[in-house]
Design a protein around this motif. Structure first.
Motif, PDB file in Angstrom:
ATOM      1  N   SER A 654       0.812  -0.930  -0.248  1.00  0.00           N
ATOM      2  CA  SER A 654       0.106   0.217  -0.104  1.00  0.00           C
ATOM      3  C   SER A 654       0.835   1.611  -0.164  1.00  0.00           C
ATOM      4  N   SER A 655       0.202   2.476   0.114  1.00  0.00           N
ATOM      5  CA  SER A 655       1.009   3.590  -0.324  1.00  0.00           C
ATOM      6  C   SER A 655       1.705   4.459   1.424  1.00  0.00           C
ATOM      7  N   GLU A 656       0.868   3.876   1.588  1.00  0.00           N
ATOM      8  CA  GLU A 656       1.383   4.341   2.952  1.00  0.00           C
ATOM      9  C   GLU A 656       2.331   2.820   3.911  1.00  0.00           C
ATOM     10  N   ALA A 657       2.297   2.318   4.136  1.00  0.00           N
ATOM     11  CA  ALA A 657       3.026   1.041   4.527  1.00  0.00           C
ATOM     12  C   ALA A 657       3.910   0.534   3.889  1.00  0.00           C
ATOM     13  N   MET A 658       3.948   0.973   2.528  1.00  0.00           N
ATOM     14  CA  MET A 658       5.379   0.279   1.323  1.00  0.00           C
ATOM     15  C   MET A 658       5.151  -1.256   0.981  1.00  0.00           C
ATOM     16  N   THR A 659       5.610  -2.079   0.752  1.00  0.00           N
ATOM     17  CA  THR A 659       5.781  -3.097   1.281  1.00  0.00           C
ATOM     18  C   THR A 659       5.366  -4.088   2.494  1.00  0.00           C
ATOM     19  N   VAL A 660       3.645  -4.946   1.870  1.00  0.00           N
ATOM     20  CA  VAL A 660       3.125  -5.479   3.404  1.00  0.00           C
ATOM     21  C   VAL A 660       3.789  -6.409   3.008  1.00  0.00           C
ATOM     22  N   ALA A 661       4.117  -7.363   2.176  1.00  0.00           N
ATOM     23  CA  ALA A 661       4.067  -9.400   2.023  1.00  0.00           C
ATOM     24  C   ALA A 661       4.505  -9.121   1.226  1.00  0.00           C
ATOM     25  N   ILE A 662       5.937  -9.957   0.878  1.00  0.00           N
ATOM     26  CA  ILE A 662       6.176 -10.571  -0.044  1.00  0.00           C
ATOM     27  C   ILE A 662       6.151 -12.108  -0.456  1.00  0.00           C
ATOM     28  N   ARG A 663       5.834 -12.949  -1.283  1.00  0.00           N
ATOM     29  CA  ARG A 663       6.088 -14.554  -1.000  1.00  0.00           C
ATOM     30  C   ARG A 663       7.962 -14.274  -1.850  1.00  0.00           C
ATOM     31  N   ARG A 664       8.460 -15.365  -0.818  1.00  0.00           N
ATOM     32  CA  ARG A 664       9.944 -15.613  -1.023  1.00  0.00           C
ATOM     33  C   ARG A 664      10.144 -16.134  -2.508  1.00  0.00           C
ATOM     34  N   PRO A 665      11.424 -16.080  -2.905  1.00  0.00           N
ATOM     35  CA  PRO A 665      11.923 -17.208  -3.955  1.00  0.00           C
ATOM     36  C   PRO A 665      12.218 -18.128  -3.041  1.00  0.00           C
ATOM     37  N   PRO A 666      11.881 -19.197  -4.288  1.00  0.00           N
ATOM     38  CA  PRO A 666      12.545 -20.463  -3.930  1.00  0.00           C
ATOM     39  C   PRO A 666      14.189 -20.828  -3.225  1.00  0.00           C
ATOM     40  N   GLU A 667      14.717 -20.168  -3.132  1.00  0.00           N
ATOM     41  CA  GLU A 667      16.714 -20.820  -2.443  1.00  0.00           C
ATOM     42  C   GLU A 667      15.779 -20.375  -0.871  1.00  0.00           C
TER      43      GLU A 667
END
Length: 1471
Positions: A654-667
């Motif tokens: 979100s614009s306010e919190a920027m990146t909140v969560a992201i699925r990590r790459p497999p490694e």
């Protein structure tokens, strides 16, 4: 929009809002308006559904083929099943409304570029109000595990299965009791008009430097909301004492300047402003009870979720400018950014060395080479606008880092293309509030901006005055060798401001500090495993959000090479980003679901591409539940081309919190991805449940990975106090980390609510002393600490306590077959407030080749599908011509602007379906009306229930006429006889024709002689008391035969003659009046007599049943008859017939006593005497028009200049020319005459002035009417003819009705008419609330003239028949010597007669006999003084009771609805 907007000269709505916010600031600091649904990105596109391989037909139709990105086979199947089920229920189909626009207007529009559905497609920001939810005590603790279908995306079978099982089902979030919802919104909701959508303004908006925030906070704490609601009751009864003096408290006329001074002095002290902006919510509505069977959360309270620690890497730079300096000096040849043209060819590769040197040059130039009055134009900390097109990332990057090196604050915005861009004004307000004076742009962009005549860039609407500076090389200076930018460690100073638009359309600037910017880059680097010199392909907008974070900031920190794919290239070649991944062996790609779909459509054209180099495919809008379909469909197709399933990494931000969560790459060795199949019904109550019964209405969502490193995440209730949610409850995700936005620039109140939230446990104890930032993402935490998002605050629509998501409704609408009628990416869904609840509106662009019948069939099926799948009705479904919906900067629909146009009535749809049977019956119930004053009230003197009784009277006739002669009763025909003897040659009447010449005249003697001849003709044929119909055009003949009837003892009935060209409709009315009045004879002219008996007449009526018809053109001379003397004044003098607006023919009886009393009152009010001339431009057939034509001149002796209104059709200036020529001081006209003059002469005032038309002689111009004064028309008339000398104070209105034709009449003495402004919403509940001019929902009401001498008026309750207090709305009752004595009806309905003409109050003065006018109005004592020196009582007429519409306990006046309709389109006119 307000049905009656601010009048000419009012402050604007924006100015009004700004002023109100400023005034409110010191008094209610606790109400800091914030909209939790202020969502990150205007341009989060609608990701598509699982798409099957494209058919040949779609392939051949490239533009339309892209529509498939919205498709989900499962959802389509669900819709078909729902429609079939709907048919079984046999619900009534919605009624069809024919288009009012010409169908060709649709065909004339060119079809839109469907490929431009842009990033904005489908990210439908909706108005959603979330009901307050209170903390629940959890008793049982079921696990969430069994609700999730865990899918490891490693196997192709599970992936393909997921693609068929996923579909955009209905996501709705959280429901508690409607009671709570209604109470929570008491301070923020406007009571919208059900019939005419008015502008929605909420009345506790916060102090706002931008003046943009028109919505009050949805997150007001419960105690605060309660305190505001309390005010409404306490203040309600004081509103009526507010005075607004618009007149002059003197008898004589004075100059405008003195009047203005007096008005200022008389203006009373204003009550607290809050009184005008808090709705009496609880007083108006009964609160709905919640459904006891609705699902409730049962899990235990969630625990805050902590991300892994943010690792410390020794070689990380201390700030981003330091990183740029490092790479620019140590690796100057390393590629930083490659820009592509529209053909996909690399245009320019920016190296780190070039970025460093060019940024330095720009920084030096900005600080040292720009000056204003020998002072630097910019100093460190100033804000600078960056205006760069989406196709020029290189110049943007140089400008952005140049500002950072100069310690300036960049504010990236979109390129304004026209002065009327949707949302452009709001951007301007943001720039103004940020104090931006300089805009950086490219040479090409600057040349493309609209220019003023001077050659400078125009000032866009709402924008501050800007200096435009072109950053191309030739305009920047090389810094001296001893100048270096100051490279500091990251601090808490503002680094840049990112704009975001709320669902209401207001734009805020989110400030991001240097330290947060760096921390976010570090967190992304750790989460995504970025390494030096990696290649990344960026398809997103590089100016904001993920495109900026990955493609401009984090890339520089890690010396990465960014391949920037412009939006224009994606439109031409949707596969371009995949080709670049293959060509550059990119390790990472940042895309949105839209980009994946576009590539699916074109993938067959390319066989030799490989995605095996990708280790991470970041799906930036993974928070959009549609994205799962895109991911699965994309994987199905491209897995065979090297794409590994585990590299797809959705993220939520979100614009306010920027990146909140992201699925990590497999490694990274993280848990496998998760998938949840949830019940839409449960979600509509904010509860997570697996759907076991109805598999058609489920929502399949994928996780968005783990929370960011160093972040603490929790889920809180969306309304009220931010309590932690339970494990099986949906709420708003909140984040606490060092890499969040800092604040909304210049909006401290909203900042506190969003950026400084303190979540609390169910016990009320804060979970942490760290402040949290609300993300406006709705979701929950699943197994393995995976974050799931099911919707956004922007898309929420709360209908009858249940929550629906706009994206779901779009998905359902687009799944309805046939699909060929609307453009797929051009559909908007939003909610509007209707009576304190929300209702859903769907607007779509219709294809030009779709027929109206087919479109209506599609619309009907959409309504049924939405009703079946979402269990919610659609309030309005509108189709508009192609390319007419407002666009967002990158081509998608601008939702808030679309909603605004819908509310203003300026959408101009070509097809509309309203579906009230499912949307109106379940609205909140109005409270039962309680009488304001009942028989149990205490009456002390003239007070009732603590208020002065609303009673007023004109001057006393006895005091005005002190000589015996004046008090002596005279029959009107005796007066004519007397005048014929005393002043035989005195001119009484003068009739003008269309040329302005005198057509005929009559002196006292001439009129008397002509009347005698008529009487002589009648006496031989008729008996005393017989009724005679007078069918004459306006003229002396009508007046002469009127008195001839009185001389003969007959009762005249004036009838408008039939129109020769329109006999079919006008003649039956004549016939009806003749029959109902029991006329035994018709007197008329020779021409009309022939018309009555013609063949054409025979086709319309039975001409053989006419009574005796006498032609009075050539009457034989007979011996003068003995003039009839009625035995008593109560004998019937004449009958007055008219057709009401509701189509009822009503005739009233006027006695000789009433006739003389009427003339006497008018004479005294207008100061009429023989030497006076008055001009009358009225029809002489009923009401006051008849009295002024036939009676008043004879009674008072003044000369009447008669102007038949029909003559104005051929000469519009006839009446005003006559007024000027005869220097008339008093004149009467009708609204139709005033309208003819306003429209016909509006542009001819100069020509009239050259013809010496001068209206300065007019002291009083009165409009004769039986309705609410048309204030807009009278003001227009005054304004247009002001140039001809007409005083604006001269124009006023009269008021009369069937029971009394003249109750109010301005006259020549007394104060000017006053105007007050009342709240339209209170008026619907039969209450009067006075508000300030220009305030929301204000309706101007002008006083209906002064009450005539001898007339008494009281305001009575329509049901209890008890008296009401001052400034209370009720029925106007009148007591007067010139009241009509009753209705003249065929069947003699005595009950009707007694009720209207002979009624008494139920308590108080129970002796006086009153007549009920049938009109709603109120009396208000003003500060002005009348002729007798007393305080003046003003009567305000609101409207006829017979005309009003009662809907759900509320009363609507047709004139208000008509006004809204007329304002909605310039082509709509009043006929």
């Amino acid at each position: 929009m307000n049905a009656f907007g601010p009048e000419p000269g009012d402050i604007t709505q924006k100015g009004y809002e700004k002023k109100r916010s400023k005034l409110l600031a010191p008094y209610i600091p606790q109400i800091q308006g914030v909209d939790p649904s202020l969502q990150i990105d205007n341009r989060i596109q609608a990701s598509s559904q699982a798409v099957l391989p494209v058919s040949k037909q779609n392939k051949s139709r490239a533009a339309n083929a892209r529509d498939e990105r919205f498709r989900s086979d499962l959802h389509t199947e669900a819709v078909q099943a729902a429609l079939a089920k709907y048919k079984e229920r046999k619900m009534p189909m919605p009624s069809k409304r024919r288009s009012v626009l010409v169908q060709s207007s649709v065909e004339a529009c060119t079809p839109p570029d469907t490929s431009s559905a842009s990033e904005d497609e489908g990210s439908l920001r909706r108005q959603g109000r979330l009901p307050t939810s209170t903390p629940y005590q959890g008793h049982s603790h079921p696990t969430v595990e069994h609700w999730f279908n865990r899918v490891i995306q490693g196997s192709s079978t599970s992936s393909s299965a997921s693609s068929t099982s996923s579909h955009p089902g209905g996501r709705s979030v959280s429901n508690t009791t409607t009671h709570a919802a209604l109470n929570a919104n008491a301070t923020a909701t406007a009571l919208a008009d059900l019939m005419a959508h008015t502008q929605l303004d909420n009345h506790s908006a916060p102090p706002d430097v931008t003046g943009l925030s028109e919505r009050s906070s949805l997150h007001v704490e419960r105690p605060h909301a309660a305190s505001v609601r309390g005010v409404s009751r306490n203040y309600n009864h004081h509103t009526s004492v507010m005075e607004t003096a618009d007149g002059v408290p003197v008898n004589s006329r004075v100059s405008n300047k003195i009047q203005q001074l007096l008005n200022t002095l008389k203006r009373p002290k204003r009550p607290p402003l809050r009184e005008f902006f808090v709705d009496d919510f609880e007083e108006l509505l009964d609160v709905q009870q919640p459904d006891p069977n609705q699902p409730r959360p049962e899990g235990q309270q969630m625990s805050p979720l902590e991300g892994e620690p943010l690792g410390v890497v020794t070689n990380w730079p201390p700030s981003l400018p330091a990183a740029l300096q490092k790479w620019g000096t140590t690796h100057p040849k390393s590629p930083c950014l490659t820009a592509l043209d529209n053909a996909g060819k690399p245009v320019y590769t920016l190296t780190y060395g070039k970025l460093w040197t060019r940024s330095q040059k720009l920084a030096y130039t900005l600080l040292n080479k720009l000056s204003s009055r020998n002072e630097p134009l910019l100093i460190p900390g100033d804000r600078v606008a960056l205006v760069f097109p989406n196709s020029d990332p290189v110049m943007f990057m140089v400008a952005f880092y140049g500002c950072l090196l100069a310690e300036l604050v960049p504010v990236p915005i979109e390129v304004p293309l026209t002065r009327k861009d949707a949302g452009s004004q709001q951007i301007g307000f943001l720039l103004g509030s940020c104090g931006v004076t300089l805009a950086l742009t490219t040479d090409a962009c600057q040349k493309g901006l609209p220019k003023a005549q001077t050659g400078e860039v125009v000032t866009f609407k709402g924008w501050p005055r800007l200096l435009w500076f072109v950053t191309d090389g030739k305009h920047v200076a090389k810094p001296p060798k001893d100048w270096y930018p100051s490279i500091r460690e990251a601090s808490n100073d503002i680094a840049y401001i990112e704009y975001k638009t709320s669902k209401e359309g207001s734009t805020m600037g989110i400030t991001v500090s240097h330290s947060a910017m760096l921390a976010h880059c570090q967190a992304l680097t750790q989460a995504c495993g970025y390494t030096e010199a990696e290649t990344i392909t960026n398809v997103l907008d590089f100016k904001r959000e993920a495109g900026l974070w990955h493609g401009v900031l984090t890339s520089v920190m890690n010396r990465m090479h960014v391949i920037s794919i412009p939006y224009s290239l994606m439109k031409v070649n949707p596969l371009s980003w995949i080709q670049k991944v293959h060509m550059y062996k990119a390790r990472v790609a940042v895309v949105k679901s839209r980009d994946m779909h576009w590539s699916l459509l074109a993938q067959r054209d390319q066989r030799d591409i490989s995605l095996s180099s990708l280790r991470m495919l970041i799906v930036a809008d993974g928070a959009n539940p549609w994205s799962i379909s895109s991911c699965d469909a994309f994987l199905n197709v491209f897995q065979s081309r090297g794409l590994r399933p585990e590299v797809i990494c959705p993220c939520a931000s979100s614009s306010e919190a920027m990146t909140v969560a992201i699925r990590r790459p497999p490694e990274m060795g993280v848990p496998p991805p998760g998938k949840a199949v949830l019940s839409m019904s449960g979600l509509s109550h904010s509860v997570i449940r697996v759907d076991t019964e109805e598999k058609l209405s489920v929502l399949t969502v994928q996780d968005v990975g783990q929370v960011m490193p160093g972040a603490l995440v929790c889920v809180v209730r969306v309304e009220g106090t931010p309590y932690l949610c339970k494990t099986d409850e949906v709420g708003e995700i909140c984040v606490s980390s060092g890499c969040s936005g800092l604040a909304y620039y210049g909006l401290p109140g909203m900042t506190k609510n969003i950026f400084e939230t303190i979540p609390v446990k169910s016990t009320g104890v804060p979970i942490s002393n760290r402040p949290f930032t609300k993300t406006s993402l709705l979701g929950f935490v699943g197994p393995d600490n995976l974050v799931f998002v099911v919707g956004k605050m922007d898309g929420l629509m709360v209908v009858s306590g249940r929550r629906h998501n706009a994206d779901d409704v779009v998905a359902t609408a687009l799944a309805v077959e046939p699909m060929k009628f609307v453009y797929r990416g051009r559909i908007a869904v939003f909610s509007v407030s209707v009576l304190h609840d929300e209702r859903i509106v769907v607007v779509a662009e219709q294809r030009p080749d779709a027929s109206e019948e087919d479109s209506f069939q599609w619309m009907s099926r959409v309504l049924q599908a939405i009703d079946s799948i979402h269990q919610v009705g659609v309030y309005c479904l509108a189709l508009v011509p192609a390319n007419t919906l407002p666009k967002a900067p990158l081509g998608g629909i601008h939702i808030s602007e679309t909603k605004q146009r819908f509310l203003e009535g300026s959408l101009h749809p070509c097809n509309v379906l309203m579906c009230p049977h499912t949307c109106v019956t379940n609205l909140p119930k109005p409270r039962q009306k309680q009488p304001e004053v009942g028989p149990a009230s205490m009456i002390v003197g003239n007070l009732v229930a603590g208020k002065r009784i609303a009673q007023a009277c004109g001057r006393d006739l006895g005091q005005l006429e002190d000589n015996d002669q004046a008090r002596k009763f005279l029959y009107i025909h005796d007066v004519l006889q007397w005048r014929a003897q005393a002043t035989p040659d005195h001119p009484l009447f003068l009739v003008l024709n269309a040329k302005g010449t005198v057509a005929s005249t009559a002196s006292c003697l001439q009129l008397h002689k002509r009347a005698e001849r008529v009487a002589a003709a009648l006496m031989g044929r008729l008996n005393t008391g017989d009724h005679v119909a007078l069918v004459y055009p306006p003229g002396i003949d009508l007046i002469a035969t009127f008195y001839g009837c009185l001389y003969a003892g007959c009762v005249p009935v004036t009838v408008r003659p039939p129109h020769p060209q329109n006999l079919a409709t006008t003649l039956p009315t004549v016939k009806m009046i003749v029959e109902v009045s029991k006329s035994v004879c018709i007197l008329t002219t020779q021409a009309i007599m022939k018309l009555l008996k013609s063949k054409e007449a025979a086709a319309a009526v039975d001409i053989k049943s006419w009574p005796t018809v006498l032609d009075t053109d050539d009457l034989p001379r007979k011996k003068n008859p003995q003039i009839y003397k009625p035995p008593t004044p109560e004998m019937l003098a004449y009958l007055d017939f008219s057709v009401s607006t509701t189509g009822i023919l009503a005739g009233v009886k006027m006695s000789h006593a009433a006739t003389s009393a009427l003339c006497r009152s008018i004479k005294l009010q207008c100061e009429l005497y023989p030497s006076r001339q008055i001009a009358i431009c009225l029809d002489p057939y009923c009401g006051l028009g008849l009295a002024l034509w036939c009676l008043c001149s004879v009674y008072s002796g003044h000369q009447s200049i008669l102007v038949p209104p029909l003559e104005l059709e051929s000469n519009a200036s006839l009446w005003l020319t006559a007024v000027s020529q005869y220097k008339v001081r008093v004149t009467f006209c009708s609204y139709s005459v005033m309208e003819m003059c306003t429209k016909g002469l509006g542009s001819q005032t100069e020509a009239l002035r050259l013809r010496n038309v001068n209206l300065s002689c007019v002291r009083t111009c009165m409009v004769v009417a039986e309705e609410r004064p048309r204030i807009t028309l009278t003001q227009s008339f005054s304004k247009i003819f002001k140039d001809l000398g007409l005083s604006p104070r001269a124009v006023s209105t009269t008021f009369g009705c069937r029971v009394n034709v003249a109750i109010c009449l301005q006259g020549t003495a007394g104060p000017d008419p006053t105007t007050v402004y009342v709240d339209m919403r209170a008026l619907r509940h039969d209450r009067v609330r006075l508000v300030e001019r220009g305030s929301p929902h204000s309706l101007p009401l002008m006083e209906s003239g002064k009450i005539l001498p001898g007339v008494k008026v009281i305001i009575a309750n329509t049901e209890t028949k008890g008296p009401l207090g001052d400034s209370h709305l009720g029925e106007v009752w009148v007591s007067s010597p010139h009241n009509a004595t009753g209705y003249y009806t065929v069947y003699g309905e005595e009950a009707l007669h007694a009720d209207h003409f002979n009624t008494k109050l139920s308590f108080g003065d129970t002796q006086t006999v009153w007549a009920r006018t049938g009109y709603l109005g109120f009396l208000r004592r003003t500060e002005l003084t009348d002729a007798s020196g007393e305080r003046h009582d003003a009567l305000y007429v609101v409207g006829s009771l017979d005309e009003t519409l009662e809907l759900r306990g509320m009363r609507y006046h047709p004139i208000d609805i008509e006004t809204s309709v007329i304002r909605s389109h310039k082509s709509i006119a009043e006929w």
